[in-house]
Scaffold this motif. Structure first.
Motif, PDB file in Angstrom:
ATOM      1  N   UNK A   1       8.149 -18.753 -32.741  1.00  0.00           N
ATOM      2  CA  UNK A   1       7.054 -17.797 -32.819  1.00  0.00           C
ATOM      3  C   UNK A   1       7.389 -16.525 -32.044  1.00  0.00           C
ATOM      4  N   UNK A   2       6.793 -15.421 -32.504  1.00  0.00           N
ATOM      5  CA  UNK A   2       7.089 -14.106 -31.941  1.00  0.00           C
ATOM      6  C   UNK A   2       5.816 -13.267 -31.865  1.00  0.00           C
ATOM      7  N   UNK A   3       5.896 -12.206 -31.080  1.00  0.00           N
ATOM      8  CA  UNK A   3       4.825 -11.215 -31.032  1.00  0.00           C
ATOM      9  C   UNK A   3       5.337  -9.936 -31.691  1.00  0.00           C
ATOM     10  N   UNK A   4       4.588  -9.431 -32.652  1.00  0.00           N
ATOM     11  CA  UNK A   4       4.892  -8.147 -33.284  1.00  0.00           C
ATOM     12  C   UNK A   4       3.810  -7.165 -32.853  1.00  0.00           C
ATOM     13  N   UNK A   5       4.137  -6.266 -31.941  1.00  0.00           N
ATOM     14  CA  UNK A   5       3.150  -5.326 -31.405  1.00  0.00           C
ATOM     15  C   UNK A   5       2.806  -4.229 -32.403  1.00  0.00           C
ATOM     16  N   UNK A   6       3.826  -3.775 -33.147  1.00  0.00           N
ATOM     17  CA  UNK A   6       3.625  -2.680 -34.090  1.00  0.00           C
ATOM     18  C   UNK A   6       4.670  -2.795 -35.186  1.00  0.00           C
TER      19      UNK A   6
END
Length: 217
Positions: free
Chosen positions: A208-213
């Motif tokens: 899993x990852x975080x995509x801020x923009x």
């Protein structure tokens, strides 16, 4: 949940993998990288580790070579910034990042999460965003004693076989870390199983990852 594919078999994908320490990239995104290669994506990888000194440098290089053995192209870059002191070396690390930007311009960047509890990880995340301002950045997660895991918004499914391979490669190549109570297959498989459940992954596992923009065409 509908799956979105970044690149398919035979297609080229250029990625920049950035880790503060020798095993960070493998822990955070190892199965994703192995999965892209296994599906036939022509992966062009620039792999950069900021703190890799002495035995940890040997481990970092050997592990990166194993994970990227079948990549279309790979560049492995190791630096020697002092572990645990990144916020106090900010100017030197920023200079290093600016030089890195002149050496690569990837499609996707994999780096630490902005909210990671480790000070070195946060510094790397901040400087990644500060330096690569027009790139797609996915922030990976690192399980640790601090308990800083949050709610990710990007999931990349992985098979059980792929996760087992990732865990074995980590254990095989990072002998200096085996004495740590969290560094084992149960930790890596357990987190991936949880993320797999959250995204209903076909084989039950995911990173899993975080995509801020992100801009999507």
């Amino acid at each position: 949940m509908k799956l979105v594919e970044l690149a398919g078999s035979g297609e080229r994908l250029s990625i920049l993998c950035i880790g503060a320490h020798s095993d960070d990239i493998e822990i955070g995104a190892g199965a994703t990288i192995l999965g892209w290669i296994g599906r036939g994506v022509r992966l062009d990888v620039h792999w950069a580790v900021l703190s890799a000194c002495g035995p940890r440098a040997d481990e970092a290089r050997a592990s990166a070579e194993a994970f990227l053995a079948d990549a279309a192209r790979s560049v492995i870059e190791l630096a020697e910034f002092k572990d645990g002191f990144f916020p106090y070396q900010g100017a030197d690390i920023k200079t290093w990042f600016e030089a890195l930007k002149r050496r690569t311009s990837p499609d996707v960047i994999l780096c630490h999460s902005r909210n990671d509890a480790h000070q070195d990880h946060r510094e790397v995340s901040m400087l990644t965003w500060n330096t690569f301002r027009d790139h797609a950045i996915l922030e990976y997660e690192i399980p640790k004693w601090d308990g800083d895991l949050s709610q990710p918004n990007v999931f990349i499914p992985a098979s059980k076989t792929l996760m087992e391979r990732k865990a074995k490669l980590l254990f095989d190549h990072f002998g200096t870390q085996r004495s740590k109570d969290w560094f084992d297959a149960q930790t890596f498989m357990g987190l991936a199983r949880l993320r797999g459940a959250e995204c209903r992954a076909p084989d039950g596992f995911a990173e899993a990852f975080h995509a801020r923009k992100m801009v999507v065409h």
